[in-house]
Motif scaffolding. Structure first.
Motif, PDB file in Angstrom:
ATOM      1  N   GLN A 122     -14.170  12.196  -7.154  1.00  0.00           N
ATOM      2  CA  GLN A 122     -14.340  13.334  -8.696  1.00  0.00           C
ATOM      3  C   GLN A 122     -13.572  14.416  -8.336  1.00  0.00           C
ATOM      4  O   GLN A 122     -12.896  15.321  -9.082  1.00  0.00           O
ATOM      5  N   LEU A 123     -13.544  14.761  -7.117  1.00  0.00           N
ATOM      6  CA  LEU A 123     -13.264  16.468  -7.074  1.00  0.00           C
ATOM      7  C   LEU A 123     -11.647  16.467  -6.689  1.00  0.00           C
ATOM      8  O   LEU A 123     -11.382  15.776  -6.311  1.00  0.00           O
ATOM      9  N   GLY A 124     -10.882  16.984  -7.161  1.00  0.00           N
ATOM     10  CA  GLY A 124      -9.295  17.177  -8.167  1.00  0.00           C
ATOM     11  C   GLY A 124      -8.707  17.793  -6.395  1.00  0.00           C
ATOM     12  O   GLY A 124      -7.602  17.004  -6.365  1.00  0.00           O
ATOM     13  N   SER A 173      -4.775  16.075  -2.830  1.00  0.00           N
ATOM     14  CA  SER A 173      -4.322  16.616  -1.803  1.00  0.00           C
ATOM     15  C   SER A 173      -3.777  15.003  -0.521  1.00  0.00           C
ATOM     16  O   SER A 173      -3.628  15.255   0.136  1.00  0.00           O
ATOM     17  N   THR A 174      -5.249  14.461  -1.228  1.00  0.00           N
ATOM     18  CA  THR A 174      -5.464  12.920   0.226  1.00  0.00           C
ATOM     19  C   THR A 174      -4.113  12.288  -0.960  1.00  0.00           C
ATOM     20  O   THR A 174      -3.515  11.388   0.311  1.00  0.00           O
ATOM     21  N   LEU A 175      -4.007  12.418  -1.936  1.00  0.00           N
ATOM     22  CA  LEU A 175      -2.993  11.631  -2.304  1.00  0.00           C
ATOM     23  C   LEU A 175      -1.607  12.100  -1.724  1.00  0.00           C
ATOM     24  O   LEU A 175      -0.834  10.560  -1.868  1.00  0.00           O
ATOM     25  N   GLU A 176      -1.168  12.627  -2.170  1.00  0.00           N
ATOM     26  CA  GLU A 176       0.327  13.282  -1.617  1.00  0.00           C
ATOM     27  C   GLU A 176       0.120  13.179  -0.084  1.00  0.00           C
ATOM     28  O   GLU A 176       1.448  12.421   0.019  1.00  0.00           O
ATOM     29  N   ASP A 177      -1.300  13.210   0.434  1.00  0.00           N
ATOM     30  CA  ASP A 177      -0.860  12.883   1.955  1.00  0.00           C
ATOM     31  C   ASP A 177      -0.648  11.110   1.937  1.00  0.00           C
ATOM     32  O   ASP A 177       0.265  10.495   2.861  1.00  0.00           O
ATOM     33  N   LEU A 178      -0.572  10.154   1.378  1.00  0.00           N
ATOM     34  CA  LEU A 178      -1.260   9.131   1.541  1.00  0.00           C
ATOM     35  C   LEU A 178       0.521   8.670   0.953  1.00  0.00           C
ATOM     36  O   LEU A 178       0.927   7.807   1.355  1.00  0.00           O
ATOM     37  N   ALA A 179       0.951   9.388  -0.016  1.00  0.00           N
ATOM     38  CA  ALA A 179       2.660   9.041  -0.539  1.00  0.00           C
ATOM     39  C   ALA A 179       3.389   9.326   0.573  1.00  0.00           C
ATOM     40  O   ALA A 179       4.078   8.652   0.086  1.00  0.00           O
ATOM     41  N   ALA A 206       2.663   9.378   3.824  1.00  0.00           N
ATOM     42  CA  ALA A 206       2.817   9.056   4.788  1.00  0.00           C
ATOM     43  C   ALA A 206       3.574   7.122   4.242  1.00  0.00           C
ATOM     44  O   ALA A 206       3.046   6.261   5.703  1.00  0.00           O
ATOM     45  N   GLY A 207       3.428   7.172   3.062  1.00  0.00           N
ATOM     46  CA  GLY A 207       4.029   5.476   3.199  1.00  0.00           C
ATOM     47  C   GLY A 207       2.852   3.869   2.935  1.00  0.00           C
ATOM     48  O   GLY A 207       2.672   3.054   3.033  1.00  0.00           O
ATOM     49  N   ASP A 208       1.730   4.634   2.830  1.00  0.00           N
ATOM     50  CA  ASP A 208       0.416   4.190   2.788  1.00  0.00           C
ATOM     51  C   ASP A 208      -0.110   4.189   1.040  1.00  0.00           C
ATOM     52  O   ASP A 208      -0.749   4.547   0.432  1.00  0.00           O
ATOM     53  N   TRP A 209       0.593   3.051   0.032  1.00  0.00           N
ATOM     54  CA  TRP A 209       1.330   2.493  -1.439  1.00  0.00           C
ATOM     55  C   TRP A 209      -0.536   2.167  -1.581  1.00  0.00           C
ATOM     56  O   TRP A 209      -0.863   2.528  -2.363  1.00  0.00           O
ATOM     57  N   ASP A 210      -1.222   1.488  -1.291  1.00  0.00           N
ATOM     58  CA  ASP A 210      -2.204   0.831  -1.109  1.00  0.00           C
ATOM     59  C   ASP A 210      -3.505   1.586  -1.028  1.00  0.00           C
ATOM     60  O   ASP A 210      -3.967   1.383  -2.193  1.00  0.00           O
ATOM     61  N   GLY A 211      -3.239   2.239  -0.039  1.00  0.00           N
ATOM     62  CA  GLY A 211      -3.820   3.687  -0.429  1.00  0.00           C
ATOM     63  C   GLY A 211      -4.560   4.222  -1.147  1.00  0.00           C
ATOM     64  O   GLY A 211      -5.277   4.641  -1.762  1.00  0.00           O
ATOM     65  N   ALA A 212      -2.958   4.790  -1.780  1.00  0.00           N
ATOM     66  CA  ALA A 212      -3.168   6.224  -3.172  1.00  0.00           C
ATOM     67  C   ALA A 212      -3.375   5.048  -3.701  1.00  0.00           C
ATOM     68  O   ALA A 212      -3.897   6.117  -5.078  1.00  0.00           O
ATOM     69  N   LEU A 213      -3.056   3.989  -4.316  1.00  0.00           N
ATOM     70  CA  LEU A 213      -3.062   2.858  -5.660  1.00  0.00           C
ATOM     71  C   LEU A 213      -4.846   3.172  -5.435  1.00  0.00           C
ATOM     72  O   LEU A 213      -5.041   3.195  -6.554  1.00  0.00           O
ATOM     73  N   LYS A 214      -5.689   3.133  -4.131  1.00  0.00           N
ATOM     74  CA  LYS A 214      -6.762   2.696  -4.720  1.00  0.00           C
ATOM     75  C   LYS A 214      -7.647   3.313  -4.904  1.00  0.00           C
ATOM     76  O   LYS A 214      -8.621   4.753  -6.086  1.00  0.00           O
ATOM     77  N   LEU A 215      -7.236   5.337  -4.416  1.00  0.00           N
ATOM     78  CA  LEU A 215      -7.507   6.631  -4.938  1.00  0.00           C
ATOM     79  C   LEU A 215      -7.211   6.959  -5.828  1.00  0.00           C
ATOM     80  O   LEU A 215      -7.691   7.274  -7.111  1.00  0.00           O
ATOM     81  N   VAL A 216      -6.096   6.437  -6.862  1.00  0.00           N
ATOM     82  CA  VAL A 216      -6.004   6.673  -8.399  1.00  0.00           C
ATOM     83  C   VAL A 216      -6.659   5.369  -9.106  1.00  0.00           C
ATOM     84  O   VAL A 216      -6.891   6.160  -9.918  1.00  0.00           O
ATOM     85  N   GLY A 217      -6.869   5.126  -8.802  1.00  0.00           N
ATOM     86  CA  GLY A 217      -8.242   3.906  -9.473  1.00  0.00           C
ATOM     87  C   GLY A 217      -9.293   4.595  -9.235  1.00  0.00           C
ATOM     88  O   GLY A 217     -10.044   4.755 -10.569  1.00  0.00           O
ATOM     89  N   ALA A 218      -9.902   5.045  -8.670  1.00  0.00           N
ATOM     90  CA  ALA A 218     -10.817   6.029  -8.262  1.00  0.00           C
ATOM     91  C   ALA A 218     -10.755   7.451  -9.324  1.00  0.00           C
ATOM     92  O   ALA A 218     -12.056   8.054  -9.678  1.00  0.00           O
ATOM     93  N   GLU A 242      -3.189   8.529 -19.702  1.00  0.00           N
ATOM     94  CA  GLU A 242      -1.095   8.003 -19.417  1.00  0.00           C
ATOM     95  C   GLU A 242      -1.234   8.215 -18.256  1.00  0.00           C
ATOM     96  O   GLU A 242      -0.142   8.324 -17.205  1.00  0.00           O
ATOM     97  N   THR A 243      -1.647   9.413 -17.595  1.00  0.00           N
ATOM     98  CA  THR A 243      -1.365  10.167 -16.434  1.00  0.00           C
ATOM     99  C   THR A 243      -1.816   8.645 -15.024  1.00  0.00           C
ATOM    100  O   THR A 243      -1.171   8.605 -13.504  1.00  0.00           O
ATOM    101  N   ALA A 244      -2.589   8.231 -15.155  1.00  0.00           N
ATOM    102  CA  ALA A 244      -3.359   7.178 -13.977  1.00  0.00           C
ATOM    103  C   ALA A 244      -2.368   5.920 -13.891  1.00  0.00           C
ATOM    104  O   ALA A 244      -1.614   5.913 -13.074  1.00  0.00           O
ATOM    105  N   ASN A 245      -1.196   5.759 -15.318  1.00  0.00           N
ATOM    106  CA  ASN A 245      -0.616   4.494 -15.747  1.00  0.00           C
ATOM    107  C   ASN A 245       0.883   5.541 -14.947  1.00  0.00           C
ATOM    108  O   ASN A 245       1.458   4.413 -13.888  1.00  0.00           O
ATOM    109  N   ASN A 246       1.012   6.127 -15.149  1.00  0.00           N
ATOM    110  CA  ASN A 246       2.111   7.239 -14.438  1.00  0.00           C
ATOM    111  C   ASN A 246       2.237   7.387 -12.799  1.00  0.00           C
ATOM    112  O   ASN A 246       3.119   6.499 -12.473  1.00  0.00           O
ATOM    113  N   ARG A 247       1.371   7.583 -12.366  1.00  0.00           N
ATOM    114  CA  ARG A 247       1.103   7.718 -10.990  1.00  0.00           C
ATOM    115  C   ARG A 247       1.149   6.346 -10.573  1.00  0.00           C
ATOM    116  O   ARG A 247       1.589   5.862  -9.106  1.00  0.00           O
TER     117      ARG A 247
END
Length: 525
Positions: free
Chosen positions: A186-188, A193-199, A201-213, A223-228
């Motif tokens: 929940q820490l923004g 920062s982690t989402l940008e680094d995963l994206a 690095a091309g770790d799309w599955d890890g980034a999608l999991k973080l967006v779900g969290a 809406e923001t979650a769907n856009n991301r």
């Protein structure tokens, strides 16, 4: 309130009891040590109550005297703690205000009055004071010490992350943000920062999991979650398009479902479907995206959905796109390109001119120049259109953080921000427009440096195709244009003026004033 009611109830009960005894007189006889005592019942009751009250008072006095050392110690301890918290509060306010001297003094005072193990905020105040004093090494030591305390661990990670960002150490910053995001999604700051680094690095599955969290913890809205998710799925489809077509198609279709008007997602979904010969479904996806936002890539995919189509078939599909979005520059330019390929020059010219009337831009003039060259081969008109093109506003492109790209990307290469690219016109010529506004308002304008005009090329040179840029001359003022000789021989005596070539049709008198304003509005050289 309850205590007051209870006290009143007890007093009322005692009063009722004494009243009941007063209405019923009687005697009580007590024989003690050979003596006989006679007293009324009311006196006996009062005596019993008095004895009980005396015993209670004596017990309270004895207990107070017995506990007085502990009470005094607790009083001084509470007073010391209150002074410590007051010093801590003042120090935090001073740190927030930027007063490093007062913050350091109050930190020392609070450390003396309060045990730092019992109040972790003292470590934070000392770290803030060190940062205000410029002692970043001591601040980092304080933040690292916080990692051993479960209650202060996230605060220590936050401080170390900011210090790593200040030093430009992206690896360390990524490490601290990842640890914080793993412990508390929940820490923004950590999740972003982690989402940008995963994206990156091309770790799309890890980034999608973080967006779900993030969505599950209500850190971002639906809406923001769907856009991301749409951006990440479109990027995943791009990366898997050649290696895993099935996974790429599934990711692209999911991205398009989450965000139907998102051009990259629609384009990837259509490409995946066209590769499986599902032209009908892919065309419907492109038509829906075109209705939401006309885009050249959508038009190109739609026109070439069937590789075996003839030029006239592509023109027919372009007209269908134009019917979906009428009075739109992209629709008109799509028809103009398809008509040019089909050798329908009249329709191509009409559509290109309509695009210019709707939205004057560089690409429309270049397309009109291609049509003119293909139909008539009139180099004079072609050069005239090219001159208008270089002065016209640029076509829309993918822009992110001041960077212009021909292709969409999920993250900005400048800042690493996710979903940073926007389809809009670049603002590189904003300074020229400002100069134009100032000139029209009568304000003094610093003229842009003018490139010296090229010497007049000979006819043989022009026919040989050399010096193709000779037709684009330096801008001239209205006075110079008015004083220009009408004959080519006299023009040779004034080398600073633009030369009129034999195949140049010249300038219409009605257009002379418009071109003069255009030359003053946009200073390209």
């Amino acid at each position: 309130m309850i205590r007051i009611l209870t006290f009143l109830a007890v007093v009322f009960a005692l009063g009722l009891g004494f009243a009941w005894l007063a209405d019923r007189p009687g005697d009580m006889v007590v024989t003690f040590n050979g003596y006989r005592y006679e007293l009324s019942l009311m006196v006996a009751a009062v005596a019993v109550v008095a004895v009980v009250a005396a015993v209670m008072i004596v017990w309270w006095l004895v207990r107070s005297i017995w506990n007085s050392p502990y009470a005094l110690a607790r009083h001084f301890r509470v007073r010391r703690r209150d002074r410590g918290y007051q010093a801590l509060s003042t120090g935090m306010i001073a740190a927030g205000a930027g007063d490093g001297v007062l913050a350091r003094r109050k930190a020392k005072e609070a450390a003396k009055l309060i045990n730092a193990d019992q109040e972790p905020l003292i470590h934070l105040l000392e770290a803030q004071a060190s940062l205000l004093e410029g002692d970043h090494e001591a601040a980092r030591n304080r933040f690292e010490a916080m990692l051993d305390d479960p209650e202060m661990r996230l605060l220590g990670l936050r401080g170390l992350y900011l210090e790593a960002e200040r030093l430009g150490d992206r690896n360390a910053a990524r490490h601290y943000a990842g640890r914080a995001a793993q412990a508390a999604p929940q820490l923004g700051w950590a999740a972003e920062s982690t989402l940008e680094d995963l994206a990156r690095a091309g770790d799309w599955d890890g980034a999608l999991k973080l967006v779900g969290a993030q969505k599950s913890t209500r850190q971002i809205d639906h809406e923001t979650a769907n856009n991301r998710r749409s951006v990440l799925l479109a990027a995943k489809a791009q990366s898997l398009f050649d290696s895993d077509p099935d996974a790429a198609r599934a990711a692209a279709l999911e991205a398009n479902r989450l965000r139907p008007g998102f051009v990259p997602a629609a384009a990837m979904a259509a490409r995946a479907l066209f590769r499986n010969n599902d032209v009908r479904k892919g065309s419907k996806i492109l038509e829906a995206a075109w209705k939401a936002e006309p885009h050249p890539e959508i038009a190109d995919l739609y026109l070439h959905a069937r590789p075996g189509d003839a030029a006239l078939d592509r023109l027919h599909r372009a007209r269908k796109l134009q019917d979906l979005r009428k009075n739109n520059a992209e629709s008109a330019m799509a028809v103009a390109r398809a008509a040019l390929d089909a050798q329908e020059f009249d329709e191509a010219r009409r559509s290109a001119e309509a695009a210019i009337r709707i939205d004057r831009r560089e690409g429309a003039y270049l397309l009109l120049a291609d049509i003119e060259e293909a139909e008539t081969g009139d180099q004079g008109k072609v050069r005239q259109l090219l001159a208008k093109a270089v002065r016209a506003p640029r076509d829309p492109a993918w822009v992110a953080d001041g960077l212009v790209s021909e292709r969409w990307a999920p993250v900005s290469p400048v800042t690493g921000r996710l979903d940073a690219f926007e389809w809009r016109a670049p603002v590189e010529r904003l300074g020229q427009l400002i100069e134009s506004d100032e000139a029209e308002a009568g304000a003094p304008v610093l003229a842009a440096p003018v490139r010296p005009a090229a010497p007049k090329p000979s006819l043989a040179t022009v026919d040989a195709g050399e010096d193709e840029g000779a037709g684009v001359m330096a801008p001239v003022t209205a006075a110079e244009r008015a004083a220009a000789p009408a004959e080519a021989e006299e023009a040779e005596e004034a080398p600073g003026l633009p030369t009129r070539l034999p195949d140049d049709p010249g300038i219409d008198p009605d257009e002379a004033e418009m071109q003069e304003k255009a030359a003053n509005r946009f200073r390209l050289f």
